[in-house]
Design a protein around this motif. Structure first.
Motif, PDB file in Angstrom:
ATOM      1  N   GLN A  56       0.911  -1.155   0.086  1.00 27.89           N
ATOM      2  CA  GLN A  56       0.168   0.012   0.044  1.00 27.89           C
ATOM      3  C   GLN A  56       0.948   1.136  -0.003  1.00 27.89           C
ATOM      4  N   LEU A  57       2.088   1.410   0.821  1.00 30.04           N
ATOM      5  CA  LEU A  57       2.904   2.471   0.731  1.00 30.04           C
ATOM      6  C   LEU A  57       3.508   2.720  -0.472  1.00 30.04           C
ATOM      7  N   VAL A  58       3.873   1.427  -1.228  1.00 28.92           N
ATOM      8  CA  VAL A  58       4.779   1.789  -2.431  1.00 28.92           C
ATOM      9  C   VAL A  58       3.997   2.335  -3.582  1.00 28.92           C
ATOM     10  N   MET A  59       2.471   1.886  -3.603  1.00 33.30           N
ATOM     11  CA  MET A  59       1.573   2.352  -4.548  1.00 33.30           C
ATOM     12  C   MET A  59       1.400   3.867  -4.185  1.00 33.30           C
ATOM     13  N   ARG A  60       1.263   4.299  -3.138  1.00 37.14           N
ATOM     14  CA  ARG A  60       1.074   5.657  -2.518  1.00 37.14           C
ATOM     15  C   ARG A  60       2.429   6.570  -3.284  1.00 37.14           C
ATOM     16  N   ALA A  61       3.647   6.053  -2.855  1.00 42.09           N
ATOM     17  CA  ALA A  61       4.817   6.618  -3.179  1.00 42.09           C
ATOM     18  C   ALA A  61       4.827   6.964  -4.562  1.00 42.09           C
ATOM     19  N   LEU A  73       8.717   4.766   7.354  1.00 41.31           N
ATOM     20  CA  LEU A  73       8.354   4.769   8.878  1.00 41.31           C
ATOM     21  C   LEU A  73       7.213   5.764   8.834  1.00 41.31           C
ATOM     22  N   SER A  74       7.879   6.982   8.226  1.00 42.29           N
ATOM     23  CA  SER A  74       6.967   8.157   8.352  1.00 42.29           C
ATOM     24  C   SER A  74       5.682   8.012   7.649  1.00 42.29           C
ATOM     25  N   MET A  76       3.896   5.246   6.918  1.00 35.30           N
ATOM     26  CA  MET A  76       3.321   4.647   7.677  1.00 35.30           C
ATOM     27  C   MET A  76       2.394   5.039   8.870  1.00 35.30           C
ATOM     28  N   LYS A  77       3.069   6.095   9.585  1.00 30.25           N
ATOM     29  CA  LYS A  77       2.634   6.675  10.728  1.00 30.25           C
ATOM     30  C   LYS A  77       1.686   7.664  10.314  1.00 30.25           C
ATOM     31  N   HIS A  78       1.920   8.425   8.984  1.00 25.18           N
ATOM     32  CA  HIS A  78       0.937   9.285   8.536  1.00 25.18           C
ATOM     33  C   HIS A  78      -0.234   8.512   8.283  1.00 25.18           C
ATOM     34  N   VAL A  79      -0.167   7.733   7.741  1.00 22.40           N
ATOM     35  CA  VAL A  79      -1.435   6.637   7.143  1.00 22.40           C
ATOM     36  C   VAL A  79      -2.399   6.473   8.423  1.00 22.40           C
ATOM     37  N   LEU A  80      -1.615   5.961   9.506  1.00 22.08           N
ATOM     38  CA  LEU A  80      -2.182   5.384  10.660  1.00 22.08           C
ATOM     39  C   LEU A  80      -2.930   6.619  11.473  1.00 22.08           C
ATOM     40  N   GLU A  81      -2.307   7.614  11.347  1.00 18.11           N
ATOM     41  CA  GLU A  81      -2.791   9.099  12.019  1.00 18.11           C
ATOM     42  C   GLU A  81      -3.969   9.405  11.292  1.00 18.11           C
ATOM     43  N   VAL A  82      -4.062   9.498   9.786  1.00 18.83           N
ATOM     44  CA  VAL A  82      -5.108  10.219   8.955  1.00 18.83           C
ATOM     45  C   VAL A  82      -6.204   8.965   8.805  1.00 18.83           C
ATOM     46  N   GLU A  83      -5.685   7.945   8.461  1.00 17.53           N
ATOM     47  CA  GLU A  83      -6.791   6.837   8.191  1.00 17.53           C
ATOM     48  C   GLU A  83      -7.014   5.704   8.811  1.00 17.53           C
ATOM     49  N   GLY A  84      -6.129   5.429  10.090  1.00 13.93           N
ATOM     50  CA  GLY A  84      -6.351   4.379  10.889  1.00 13.93           C
ATOM     51  C   GLY A  84      -5.568   2.897  10.180  1.00 13.93           C
ATOM     52  N   ILE A  85      -5.864   2.005  10.977  1.00 13.46           N
ATOM     53  CA  ILE A  85      -5.174   0.824  10.711  1.00 13.46           C
ATOM     54  C   ILE A  85      -5.878   0.136   9.239  1.00 13.46           C
ATOM     55  N   GLY A  86      -7.119   0.616   8.847  1.00 12.66           N
ATOM     56  CA  GLY A  86      -7.714   0.187   7.724  1.00 12.66           C
ATOM     57  C   GLY A  86      -7.123   0.760   6.374  1.00 12.66           C
ATOM     58  N   GLY A  87      -6.341   2.035   6.770  1.00 13.33           N
ATOM     59  CA  GLY A  87      -5.655   2.630   5.554  1.00 13.33           C
ATOM     60  C   GLY A  87      -4.733   1.943   4.905  1.00 13.33           C
ATOM     61  N   LEU A  88      -4.088   1.008   5.733  1.00 13.19           N
ATOM     62  CA  LEU A  88      -2.903   0.379   5.330  1.00 13.19           C
ATOM     63  C   LEU A  88      -3.443  -1.106   4.729  1.00 13.19           C
ATOM     64  N   TYR A  89      -4.454  -1.291   4.869  1.00 15.28           N
ATOM     65  CA  TYR A  89      -5.056  -2.738   4.186  1.00 15.28           C
ATOM     66  C   TYR A  89      -6.306  -2.503   3.372  1.00 15.28           C
ATOM     67  N   ARG A  90      -6.132  -1.234   2.769  1.00 17.92           N
ATOM     68  CA  ARG A  90      -7.391  -0.844   1.559  1.00 17.92           C
ATOM     69  C   ARG A  90      -7.089  -1.675   0.415  1.00 17.92           C
ATOM     70  N   GLY A  91      -8.068  -2.210  -0.268  1.00 22.00           N
ATOM     71  CA  GLY A  91      -8.000  -3.017  -1.306  1.00 22.00           C
ATOM     72  C   GLY A  91      -7.537  -4.366  -1.088  1.00 22.00           C
ATOM     73  N   LEU A  92      -7.214  -4.882  -0.045  1.00 21.14           N
ATOM     74  CA  LEU A  92      -6.781  -6.029   0.209  1.00 21.14           C
ATOM     75  C   LEU A  92      -7.427  -7.311  -0.439  1.00 21.14           C
ATOM     76  N   GLN A 307      12.767   2.361  -2.088  1.00 16.23           N
ATOM     77  CA  GLN A 307      13.343   2.159  -0.788  1.00 16.23           C
ATOM     78  C   GLN A 307      12.359   0.873  -0.148  1.00 16.23           C
ATOM     79  N   THR A 308      11.054   1.736  -0.081  1.00 12.28           N
ATOM     80  CA  THR A 308      10.001   0.387   0.483  1.00 12.28           C
ATOM     81  C   THR A 308       9.637  -0.470  -0.630  1.00 12.28           C
ATOM     82  N   LYS A 309       9.812  -0.256  -2.055  1.00  4.59           N
ATOM     83  CA  LYS A 309       9.411  -1.347  -2.791  1.00  4.59           C
ATOM     84  C   LYS A 309      10.701  -2.354  -2.566  1.00  4.59           C
TER      85      LYS A 309
END
Length: 349
Positions: A56-61, A73-74, A76-92, A307-309
């Motif tokens: 998820q982070l790779v595609m956003r970058a 790390l930054s 992931m922290k931003h996604v958690l703050e704005v969207e919560g844990i669900g933001g990291l699993y969007r489209g799973l 780097q994330t990729k």
């Protein structure tokens, strides 16, 4: 990892004998090809599920503008703050479905092609005459298998890209309810060609799994040969994990700019200007996309998120091949045991 003695292998059981089914249908549904396809598909899904937030982070970058991307790390922290844990699993869900189909087709096609070429006397003779190396042979088959894969699953990847990015920061509101909804709306609103957005970069990226598999299979050959001295026929768990990671690392660095272009072309909607990644810049094909990224964002834009990729690709690939090898070993053991039972002479009562 479970291992077998040298004599029996699943390919040996599947080799045509007198009275065996050597028709096209028989080869199409061969035990060898099906077992590799299932092992690769399950292995790919297990690995993706384990490391999905990185995907998820790779595609956003990759779709972020100049100066908008963050380190892993930054981000992931931003996604958690704005969207919560669900933001990291969007489209799973759509990712796992599409990945399973893609890996099944790729592994199935690769091993079916290898069976066909290695059993054909003309192709074997030609290979010896041209002195085609194992690495080149695997690379060619991997590329062809990748092209077959793209022909079947490209629309699913387009749908997946839009589902993963919709509603995220800078990518417009959520407007799709699922894979089928995306496919129907894109076809109706943008035309059938948009379902194949990024197909040229996808075809070029057939070299990615081809490079990966060629590196993996070539080095695996030498490792297995070395392991045979210790009475082991397969790779160890550590060898499969490290070799899977290394092979994917090589493939990722080689083709990363194409992956950035592929992601942007898949997400770009002709009817939604918010989907255009950088200042309403529209892309018209892979070369145009790469050229405009370089023009407006520089060399860094072509490797944004690399780097994330690298972490994402190597970890997923390592776990996928580890799972693949274990499942394949289990399937081989089962098939060989069943074949052994059938060949046993009847007991005398």
């Amino acid at each position: 990892m479970a291992h077998l003695s040298r004599t029996p292998k699943i390919e040996d059981v599947a080799t045509p004998e007198a009275g065996a089914d050597t028709t096209i249908a028989g080869q199409l549904f061969s035990v060898t090809a099906l077992s590799h396809a299932v092992s690769g598909s399950v292995g790919g899904n297990v690995a993706m599920l384990a490391f999905y937030p990185l995907d998820q982070l790779v595609m956003r970058a990759q779709t972020a503008g100049k100066g908008k991307s963050r380190n892993p790390l930054s981000a992931m922290k931003h996604v958690l703050e704005v969207e919560g844990i669900g933001g990291l699993y969007r489209g799973l869900g759509s990712t796992l479905m599409t990945l399973f189909a893609a890996n099944f087709i790729y592994f199935y096609a690769f091993h079916l092609l290898r069976i066909g070429f290695t059993r054909n006397e003309v192709s074997r003779a030609l290979g010896k005459k041209l002195r085609i190396s194992r690495a080149f042979f695997n690379l060619a088959l991997g590329t062809l298998a990748g092209a077959i894969n793209v022909a079947f699953v490209q629309p699913l990847w387009v749908a997946n890209a839009r589902l993963k990015l919709q509603g995220t920061e800078g990518h417009g509101e959520a407007r799709y309810k699922g894979v089928v909804d995306v496919l129907c709306k894109v076809y109706k609103e943008e035309g059938p060609t948009k379902l194949w957005a990024g197909v040229s970069s996808s075809l070029l990226l057939c070299l990615n799994p081809a490079i990966q598999f060629a590196v993996y299979e070539t080095i695996k050959k030498f490792l297995v040969r070395r392991n045979q001295g210790a009475g082991r026929e397969t790779l160890t768990s550590a060898q499969a994990f490290v070799l899977g990671a290394f092979s994917k690392w090589c493939a990722t660095l080689t083709t990363y700019p194409l992956q950035v272009a592929q992601t942007r072309l898949r997400f770009q909607s002709s009817s939604d200007r918010s989907s255009l990644a950088i200042g309403n810049v529209a892309y018209h094909g892979t070369i145009d996309c790469i050229a405009k990224i370089y023009k407006y964002e520089g060399f860094d834009g072509l490797f944004r998120g690399v780097q994330t990729k690298l972490w994402h690709s190597t970890l997923i690939s390592a776990l996928m091949f580890l799972t693949y090898e274990k499942i394949q070993a289990a399937v081989e053991g089962f098939v060989l045991s069943q074949a052994g039972k059938k060949r046993l002479p009847p007991k005398i009562k």
